[in-house]
Scaffold this motif. Structure first.
Motif, PDB file in Angstrom:
ATOM      1  N   ARG A   1      14.403  25.075  11.479  1.00 29.79           N
ATOM      2  CA  ARG A   1      15.056  25.795  12.572  1.00 29.79           C
ATOM      3  C   ARG A   1      14.170  26.884  13.128  1.00 29.79           C
ATOM      4  NH1 ARG A   1      19.502  26.604   9.274  1.00 29.79           N
ATOM      5  NH2 ARG A   1      20.559  24.613   9.172  1.00 29.79           N
ATOM      6  N   THR A   2      13.484  27.574  12.197  1.00 31.17           N
ATOM      7  CA  THR A   2      12.616  28.665  12.637  1.00 31.17           C
ATOM      8  C   THR A   2      11.525  28.135  13.552  1.00 31.17           C
ATOM      9  OG1 THR A   2      13.030  29.744  10.559  1.00 31.17           O
ATOM     10  CG2 THR A   2      11.135  30.511  11.784  1.00 31.17           C
TER      11      THR A   2
ATOM     12  N   LYS B   1      19.107  31.513  13.952  1.00 26.30           N
ATOM     13  CA  LYS B   1      19.382  31.821  12.562  1.00 26.30           C
ATOM     14  C   LYS B   1      20.511  32.836  12.509  1.00 26.30           C
ATOM     15  CE  LYS B   1      17.164  34.480   8.933  1.00 26.30           C
ATOM     16  NZ  LYS B   1      17.707  33.768   7.802  1.00 26.30           N
TER      17      LYS B   1
ATOM     18  N   ILE C   1      24.535  28.481  15.017  1.00 24.42           N
ATOM     19  CA  ILE C   1      23.126  28.205  15.243  1.00 24.42           C
ATOM     20  C   ILE C   1      22.974  27.294  16.453  1.00 24.42           C
ATOM     21  CG2 ILE C   1      21.177  26.989  14.209  1.00 24.42           C
ATOM     22  CD1 ILE C   1      21.815  28.464  11.708  1.00 24.42           C
TER      23      ILE C   1
ATOM     24  N   ASP D   1      16.036  25.737   6.877  1.00 29.26           N
ATOM     25  CA  ASP D   1      15.865  27.038   7.519  1.00 29.26           C
ATOM     26  C   ASP D   1      14.515  27.095   8.235  1.00 29.26           C
ATOM     27  OD1 ASP D   1      16.932  29.503   8.096  1.00 29.26           O
ATOM     28  OD2 ASP D   1      16.029  30.504   6.387  1.00 29.26           O
TER      29      ASP D   1
END
Length: 529
Positions: free
Chosen positions: A98-99, A299, A372, A95
């Motif tokens: 990806r951020t 996200k 995503i 996560d």
């Protein structure tokens, strides 16, 4: 020129660190200074019933960890700041990776006692790959820890950064007197009372003045003079362009829990941090000043509100203005879409916005059409890259524990996988479902959320898999590939997009397979060129 002014006043950044370095606490204090919240809830203390503003899933409150990346926005001195608070726990690394595709700069938090930890190293590596500008905040100065110079050395060696301190501690732990702010040439005295710390800064432009001795005592004053002389001798002078290019990292010291040193960090950040940056798509480089809107999903969060089965897709705006009730193109589906209630965030409070600008994060109601990495534009065919899936570390079969609820179970798994919580593989041989995660804690989160959000119960069964490899044959029709599929049938699965995946049970068998079938390529990442 309102549009260009709006871009100039945006700062979008992520906060990264190893678990427990104080990331969520720092986020809260930044909000406190921005006047966005009145009182901070320390994440750990069970006495405070409030819980941290940025942690809004039940399981996060119980364990005192951040599981999902939350988005917080506030205004400070006329600047609009968007913070992405990432999960620190290593089981949620994916996560966080990806951020990092959605931020323009990063603040790295380091614990003074523990120094550079493993998770920090991984995340900083990703930032360096993308040349993201970084500021380092060394936290918990009111506790005993490593010497300041020792820490600076460690940051340079372990993280490969080139650092320059913009503030420096006067003593530490029990003898912690305060911070000398090199950037603004003043001193902030530490009183141990978090309400008072915010107010008092004392301007000292000349360190040789007797005023310094009167404030902190002769011993500390002399030590500080020597240390600042050393700092000026050893470390490069701060240069804004080098920082923006990711070649120089400013360092601040403080204690987030006591709101100490946080204002200095924020004031400097607002001044030097980059405004929204251009982003590379597969087709071309897109600049924020362009008139036409483009943005991408980094996200997806299911069930932001447990009473309504809703999903929100978080979109980072790269260029142009995003307007409510306007028709845009969903590139992957080649479909026109429009949104009547786009949300802007403040932890769990959301408000509907009419217009958003580059750098902003907008939440769009999603009925299942987003994945995503999806791109939205005003009609141009663009694909933003850099949101891949990585090979998971853990694999388990997932079984339905309540046959009457199988519909709910599959819907739940489906939605959680879209959110990117974990990856789902379906075995070619018998259609059994396998869940792959980056960390073992994810299985608990999935089980908990399936039960509490979808009313479905599941059990797990261990599966011995070493790595998942995405398969790319040179020629899908050649004999070698057909033989590979026949012989390795029981190790083959499809991922959610229908791509073929080989589940190798050991590194040895993976090597043997690679040698035996030279025309078949094995990838550890789902997106290959």
């Amino acid at each position: 020129m309102k549009f260009l002014d709006e871009i100039k006043r945006r700062r979008t950044f992520g906060i990264i660190s190893h678990p427990d370095a104080g990331k969520t606490t720092l986020t809260e204090k930044l909000l406190l200074f921005g006047g966005a919240i009145q009182e901070a809830g320390a994440v750990k203390s069970n006495k405070i019933k409030k819980g941290a503003t940025s942690d809004f899933m039940e399981i996060e409150r119980q364990r005192g960890i951040s599981v999902a990346t939350s988005v917080l926005a506030f205004e400070y001195n006329g600047i609009k700041i968007n913070i992405l608070d990432t999960p620190g726990h290593k089981d949620f690394a994916e996560d966080t990776f990806r951020t990092l595709t959605a931020v323009d700069s990063v603040i790295v938090v380091i614990d003074v006692a523990k120094g550079v930890e493993e998770q920090t190293e991984k995340l900083v590596k990703v930032c360096r790959m993308r040349n993201i500008p970084m500021i380092v905040f060394i936290n918990k100065m009111d506790r005993e820890g490593k010497d300041a110079f020792e820490l600076l050395d460690e940051i340079e060696q372990k993280l490969g950064l080139r650092v320059t301190p913009l503030s420096f501690p006067i003593g530490m732990g029990y003898d912690f007197k305060g911070i000398y702010n090199i950037w603004e040439k003043n001193i902030n005295l530490f009183s141990g009372d978090s309400r008072k710390n915010i107010e008092e800064t004392i301007e000292i432009s000349n360190l040789d003045s007797d005023q310094l001795n009167a404030l902190v005592g002769d011993k500390a004053a002399n030590e500080l003079r020597e240390e600042i002389e050393l700092v000026e001798g050893i470390y490069p002078t701060f240069n804004n362009q080098e920082y923006l290019d990711g070649k120089l990292q400013p360092i601040f010291f403080g204690s987030a829990l006591n709101s100490f040193g946080v204002r200095e960090l924020l004031d400097c950040f607002v001044e030097i941090a980059p405004k929204p940056r251009a982003k590379q798509s597969e087709e071309r480089l897109v600049k924020p000043e362009e008139e036409k809107f483009t943005g991408f999903v980094f996200k997806i969060h299911a069930n932001m509100d447990p009473n309504h089965r809703n999903r929100l897709a978080f979109i980072k705006i790269v260029s142009g203005e995003f307007k409510r009730n306007t028709t845009y193109l969903h590139v992957r589906h080649n479909k026109k879409v429009k949104f009547s209630s786009p949300n802007a965030f403040f932890a769990e409070k959301k408000e509907i916005v009419d217009i958003s600008y580059p750098g902003d994060i907008v939440g769009l109601q999603d009925t299942g059409s987003f994945k995503i990495g999806d791109t939205l534009t005003e009609g141009e065919i663009l694909n933003y890259k850099g949101v891949p899936s990585f090979s998971p570390e853990h694999f388990r079969y997932i079984n339905n524990a309540d046959p009457l609820k199988s519909k709910q179970l599959y819907k739940g798994i489906d939605q959680l996988m879209d959110e990117g919580v974990a990856q789902l593989f379906t075995l070619e041989l018998n259609g059994r479902k396998v869940i792959g995660t980056v960390g073992a804690l994810q299985y608990e989160v999935i089980q908990y959320r399936l039960e509490h959000e979808y009313g479905a119960k599941c059990t797990y069964e261990n599966l011995n898999v070493f790595k998942a490899c995405w398969i790319e044959p040179e020629d899908p029709k050649n004999e070698e590939f057909k033989e590979f599929k026949r012989i390795k049938q029981r190790y083959l699965a499809k991922d959610k997009r229908g791509q073929l995946v080989f589940l190798a049970d050991s590194s040895f068998s993976l090597q043997m397979t690679q040698q035996k079938y030279p025309t078949v390529k094995f990838h550890y990442v789902s997106e290959f060129e």
